[in-house]
Design an enzyme around this catalytic site. Structure first.
Site, short mmCIF file in Angstrom:
data_model
loop_
_atom_site.label_atom_id
_atom_site.label_comp_id
_atom_site.label_asym_id
_atom_site.label_seq_id
_atom_site.Cartn_x
_atom_site.Cartn_y
_atom_site.Cartn_z
N HIS A 139 113.49 67.56 86.90
CA HIS A 139 112.78 68.03 85.93
C HIS A 139 112.29 66.95 84.97
O HIS A 139 113.20 66.61 84.20
CB HIS A 139 113.35 69.30 85.36
CG HIS A 139 112.66 70.02 84.28
ND1 HIS A 139 111.28 69.77 83.83
CD2 HIS A 139 112.60 71.15 83.40
CE1 HIS A 139 110.88 70.62 83.04
NE2 HIS A 139 111.56 71.62 82.79
N HIS A 185 106.64 76.18 88.13
CA HIS A 185 107.49 75.38 87.06
C HIS A 185 108.77 75.41 87.69
O HIS A 185 109.65 74.34 87.73
CB HIS A 185 107.98 76.46 85.84
CG HIS A 185 108.48 75.83 84.79
ND1 HIS A 185 108.02 74.44 84.19
CD2 HIS A 185 109.55 76.07 84.03
CE1 HIS A 185 108.95 74.19 83.41
NE2 HIS A 185 109.79 75.00 83.16
N CYS A 197 109.28 71.27 77.59
CA CYS A 197 108.76 71.21 78.79
C CYS A 197 107.02 71.32 79.16
O CYS A 197 106.73 71.38 80.37
CB CYS A 197 109.53 72.20 79.84
SG CYS A 197 111.44 71.79 79.55
#
Length: 393
Positions: free
Chosen positions: A315, A280, A155
């Protein structure tokens, strides 16, 4: 040496292009929808790109994948700027650095399913699955001979691609870098995160007391980074690797704290200089708790307005860092304006340190934006971007 992000092409679940994404961000528009039937045993929501994708040009037909189509859609938006840079500096002085965690995995899944069903499979090329394929595609698309590679650190990939691009410029190995990231939906990531019990059954709820996991999304963002002064500067980058656990974040956020502090130091700034923080904010119980503690530790009473845009897009995994930096880039185009709201069910977790959520309808002065990306294995990166008005002195 200053490095600037002088062009931006992007496509996300919010839409294609700068205007569509900017408008949806400020409206707090969720772009989640049910996943395709059969992708996962239980129903889940995903952030799928619904804008039409261009067909790859004939010279790149053997590189066909949804991942490369997303990249191509972003590249076409800044095609004139890319070609002008190649004309000015030469094909050997233009590099490509991208982030991805899926590449062409979806096409491999489709091929294997057809084989298993006894159907004549579509033409298959293993190279489309390799992590290097997105960079090879852009290099071939523009006939480039400079460095071209992909960063794949889960990520944090998209953010680390920008760090790597800046290094190439500072080392004199390139004059311009096409940098960013792309990731596309596939069964591998959906089922992998489901096996970790990290996927929400409904819409994700970052920083809510009821948060229970992520929604997975897809998208692509491409910047043209160079030393030539422009409206947005990559002012600071901080990275760390705390290696606390293969998938869980370090509970006290020590790696995240180190990344944010390093980005501030790299930019020569204090915490109070940051005007907006793109969190995040995955909506998993552990991540949001860790990040709340880390932000409180770094910023204290100087906390900037902050929000997680993953509530809107899902995401986007390896592309998240680049696309969320792109969202910051959009916000920095004007010195005063609204910020993306924190979208959830309104039940913020009272056990977490309180963060400063943007207020709907309020105009904020935004000259400096920070974006966080925290990955598996404690691989962390924090980016600081400044607009043409610069940081306060």
């Amino acid at each position: 040496m200053n490095c600037y992000l002088n062009a931006l092409g992007l496509i996300s679940p919010l839409g294609s292009g700068q205007a569509a994404n900017h408008a949806a961000l400020l409206a707090g528009q969720r772009a989640l929808q049910p996943a395709s039937a059969g992708w996962l045993a239980q129903p889940v929501q995903v952030g799928a790109v619904t804008a039409s994708l261009p067909a790859l040009p004939p010279a790149c037909a053997d590189m066909q994948s949804r991942n490369n189509q997303l990249l191509y859609a972003a590249a076409l938006q800044i095609d004139a700027e890319i070609r002008a840079a190649i004309s000015r500096y030469g094909a050997g002085r233009v590099a490509v650095v991208l982030g991805s965690s899926t590449s062409g995995v979806a096409e491999t899944e489709r091929y294997l399913a057809e084989m298993h069903a006894g159907q004549p499979p579509a033409p298959y090329r293993y190279e489309r699955q390799e992590m290097s394929d997105p960079a090879r595609f852009i290099a071939r698309l523009y006939d480039l001979s400079g460095p071209a590679y992909v960063v794949s650190t889960a990520c944090s990939s998209g953010g680390r691609a920008l760090l790597a691009a800046r290094r190439l410029l500072r080392m004199g190995l390139a004059d311009v870098v096409i940098c960013g990231a792309a990731d596309s939906l596939c069964r591998l990531t959906l089922n992998g995160f489901a096996a970790l019990e990290s996927v929400s059954a409904g819409e994700c709820q970052p920083f809510s007391a009821s948060r229970d996991g992520i929604n997975i999304g897809e998208g692509a963002a491409l910047f043209l980074m160079s030393r030539e002064a422009g409206t947005v500067r990559l002012a600071g980058v901080g990275s760390s690797s705390d290696a606390h656990h293969i998938s869980a974040p370090q509970p006290d956020g020590l790696g995240a704290i180190a990344a944010m502090q390093a980005a501030l130091a790299d930019a020569g700034m204090m915490p109070e200089h940051v005007d907006y923080l793109n969190l995040h904010g995955t909506a998993t119980p552990l991540n949001d708790a860790m990040e709340s503690r880390a932000v409180a530790a770094v910023f204290g009473s100087a906390q900037p307005p902050a929000s997680s845009t993953k509530a809107l897009t899902g995401h986007m995994l390896g592309a998240a860092g680049a696309l969320e930096a792109a969202f910051c880039w959009l916000l920095l185009q004007e010195s005063a304006g609204e910020l993306p709201p924190q979208v959830n069910d309104g039940q913020f977790d009272p056990s977490l340190p309180a963060l400063h959520w943007p207020l709907s309808g309020r105009r904020y002065t935004t000259r400096v934006a920070m974006s966080n990306s925290f990955a598996f294995g404690g691989n962390n990166i924090s980016l600081i971007l400044t607009g043409q008005h610069g940081a306060p002195t």
